[in-house]
Design a protein around this motif. Sequence first.
Motif, PDB file in Angstrom:
ATOM      1  N   ALA A  46       0.767  -1.199  -0.040  1.00 53.35           N
ATOM      2  CA  ALA A  46       0.008  -0.242   0.140  1.00 53.35           C
ATOM      3  C   ALA A  46       0.922   1.237  -0.015  1.00 53.35           C
ATOM      4  N   SER A  87       0.030   4.247  -2.318  1.00 57.17           N
ATOM      5  CA  SER A  87      -0.571   5.217  -1.974  1.00 57.17           C
ATOM      6  C   SER A  87       0.070   6.717  -2.332  1.00 57.17           C
ATOM      7  N   ALA A  93      -1.835   9.855  -4.617  1.00 57.91           N
ATOM      8  CA  ALA A  93      -1.950  11.040  -3.814  1.00 57.91           C
ATOM      9  C   ALA A  93      -1.891  12.070  -5.039  1.00 57.91           C
ATOM     10  N   ARG A 139      -6.210   4.878  -8.671  1.00 57.66           N
ATOM     11  CA  ARG A 139      -7.217   5.180  -7.692  1.00 57.66           C
ATOM     12  C   ARG A 139      -8.443   4.169  -8.114  1.00 57.66           C
ATOM     13  N   GLY A 193      -4.035   1.455   1.189  1.00 61.72           N
ATOM     14  CA  GLY A 193      -3.731   2.391  -0.029  1.00 61.72           C
ATOM     15  C   GLY A 193      -4.588   3.801   0.122  1.00 61.72           C
ATOM     16  N   LYS A 194      -6.005   3.642   0.184  1.00 58.82           N
ATOM     17  CA  LYS A 194      -6.744   4.853   0.143  1.00 58.82           C
ATOM     18  C   LYS A 194      -6.594   5.637   1.459  1.00 58.82           C
ATOM     19  N   PHE A 247      -3.609   5.755   3.244  1.00 61.98           N
ATOM     20  CA  PHE A 247      -2.338   6.516   3.274  1.00 61.98           C
ATOM     21  C   PHE A 247      -2.703   7.622   2.074  1.00 61.98           C
ATOM     22  N   SER A 248      -3.152   7.362   1.062  1.00 60.86           N
ATOM     23  CA  SER A 248      -3.036   8.471   0.279  1.00 60.86           C
ATOM     24  C   SER A 248      -3.678   9.666   0.539  1.00 60.86           C
ATOM     25  N   GLU A 249      -4.881   9.497   1.380  1.00 62.37           N
ATOM     26  CA  GLU A 249      -5.654  10.633   1.841  1.00 62.37           C
ATOM     27  C   GLU A 249      -4.675  11.353   2.942  1.00 62.37           C
TER      28      GLU A 249
END
Length: 198
Positions: free
Chosen positions: A20, A24, A28, A46, A89-90, A92-94
């Motif tokens: 992830a 991520s 981002a 995404r 992954g979601k 962490f990206s946020e």
Amino acid sequence: AMVVTIFMALLATSIGTVMAIPLSFMAASNITRHGVVGSGIYYVVRSILNLIRSYEPLVMATIFALIVGFGTPFAGILALSLVTTASLGKMFSESVESIDPGPIEALRATGSHWLQVIVYAVVPQITPDFLSFTIYHWDINVRISTIIGFVGGGGIGYYLSQRINSFEYSKAGTALYAIIIVVWVLDFLSARIRKELV
């Protein structure tokens, strides 16, 4: 079986976290979405994360159990790893998208390349969130892995399913007590660890 479940969740969380982290950064917008190539990578990653997250862990576990065999922890690990990768992954990206842009702009102004920007401006800001999310997800994976066992994912859930199907209700009750105790203990420990990190 309970120990297998705990380590199944731990291994799946570890694999999911490792997978992830790079995803991520690609998902981002403040890191990747620059230019045609960057925007393409951003939207593809995404979309993949959203696609995987749309499937329930039970469905994934059933599919992998059909492939590698029912009752094997490997099926549960594969399912949990995939779901954890998409979920973390979601998250962490946020976390990456919500960082302070000041240090990034300062390093870019001095001529630093993208790797230096990530190492010195991004990583120090996201480390506490990443650790907190990972520990929290391990706690979630222990709970999910008990359910996954019912569809052939191995661990205590598979043991519980076998005992119920064999009408061995006293052993099934013992398994339920073990699940409740472990979930309580892990919930307490993860809350304490997250509190120390924040």
